[in-house]
Design a protein around this motif. Structure first.
Motif, PDB file in Angstrom:
ATOM      1  N   SER A  35       0.831  -1.210   0.000  1.00 63.97           N
ATOM      2  CA  SER A  35       0.000   0.000   0.000  1.00 63.97           C
ATOM      3  C   SER A  35       0.862   1.256   0.000  1.00 63.97           C
ATOM      4  O   SER A  35       0.564   2.231  -0.702  1.00 63.97           O
ATOM      5  CB  SER A  35      -0.931   0.001   1.221  1.00 63.97           C
ATOM      6  N   LEU A  63      -3.014   0.185 -11.237  1.00 60.52           N
ATOM      7  CA  LEU A  63      -4.054  -0.102 -10.253  1.00 60.52           C
ATOM      8  C   LEU A  63      -5.422   0.083 -10.884  1.00 60.52           C
ATOM      9  O   LEU A  63      -5.573   0.773 -11.899  1.00 60.52           O
ATOM     10  CB  LEU A  63      -3.921   0.829  -9.044  1.00 60.52           C
ATOM     11  N   THR A  67      -9.091   1.305  -6.464  1.00 55.79           N
ATOM     12  CA  THR A  67      -7.967   1.260  -5.524  1.00 55.79           C
ATOM     13  C   THR A  67      -7.170   2.562  -5.559  1.00 55.79           C
ATOM     14  O   THR A  67      -6.778   3.099  -4.512  1.00 55.79           O
ATOM     15  CB  THR A  67      -7.041   0.080  -5.862  1.00 55.79           C
ATOM     16  N   ARG A  70      -9.008   5.269  -3.664  1.00 56.45           N
ATOM     17  CA  ARG A  70      -8.918   5.103  -2.208  1.00 56.45           C
ATOM     18  C   ARG A  70      -7.597   5.639  -1.681  1.00 56.45           C
ATOM     19  O   ARG A  70      -7.556   6.359  -0.670  1.00 56.45           O
ATOM     20  CB  ARG A  70      -9.068   3.614  -1.854  1.00 56.45           C
TER      21      ARG A  70
END
Length: 252
Positions: A35, A63, A67, A70
């Protein structure tokens, strides 16, 4: 304007790095590392390509848009990125602040430091070096505090608008024949800013700015300070670009 202020520093909570003989990283730890890598990849893309869309961000780092969004929202909450009315992403103020701190070690700052010190000693007011940030902002990357008890201080790493400001006009090459720009009470009330570009054949590399209270910077003193700022800006340009500097900045 402020009275002499205590220097501020960015403090981060330190955590010991894992040593080679510690246990392998857990699945949760590996996911957290991924992440972080993805978020840093998105941040790098935004800084290099702004303004940039969500789809472009997602594609750049491989990605899904969900994602990417976010992670970008997390970066936005932390002020590492910002989003405009059209939904495109830009570097946030913290990105510029950390970038400015890093730029404090670059060649332009090293060359400009003696000039900033001379301006501070000669004029008594605080002197700044700025470069262009986002298209509508300038960012201060170095300074020398003035010698008066009440003086402008603590703006390294801070961004200011380009529109209507002395530093913005200098960075955009909108400088009158005298070689410097004067703006009063734009960013702060009763404060005068005097700026001059560090110009070379490739454009404007940066700008010098002297900032002080308007009651001390009357027209005659402003003229003297403006000449000094323009001279120091040309000195920096000659040092940085010995065969490519220019004393002329075309007004636009």
């Amino acid at each position: 304007m402020t009275r002499p202020a205590r220097s501020t520093a960015i403090r981060t909570a330190g955590h010991p790095l894992p040593s080679a003989d510690r246990a392998p990283v857990s699945a949760a730890g590996a996911a957290g590392t991924r992440s972080v890598e993805r978020a840093l990849g998105l941040l790098a893309h935004v800084c290099e390509s702004a303004p940039t869309s969500l789809s472009a961000c997602a594609k750049a780092v491989g990605l899904s848009p969900t994602t990417a969004l976010r992670l970008l929202r997390t970066l936005e909450v932390l002020d590492f990125v910002s989003r405009d009315e059209g939904g495109d992403f830009h570097p946030g103020s913290l990105s510029f602040r950390f970038g400015a701190l890093a730029l404090g070690r670059n060649q332009m700052v090293k060359v400009a430091e003696p000039a900033l010190q001379r301006l501070s000693a000669q004029c008594g007011e605080s002197a700044y070096l700025a470069i262009a940030g986002r298209p509508d902002e300038a960012v201060y990357i170095a300074m020398a505090e003035g010698t008066f008890s009440i003086r402008h201080a603590g703006w390294v790493g801070r961004t200011v608008p380009v529109a209507g400001t002395a530093i913005g006009a200098a960075l955009q090459g909108r400088t009158p024949e005298c070689g410097y720009v004067v703006v009063r009470s734009k960013v702060e009330d009763d404060v005068t800013a005097i700026a001059a570009p560090i110009a070379w054949m490739g454009g404007i590399a940066g700008a010098l700015n002297v900032v002080g209270p308007s009651y001390r910077l009357d027209p005659e003193r402003t003229r003297d300070v403006g000449v000094a700022v323009a001279v120091e800006a040309r000195t920096i340009a000659r040092t940085l670009f010995p065969t490519h500097h220019t004393n002329e900045v075309t007004s636009r």
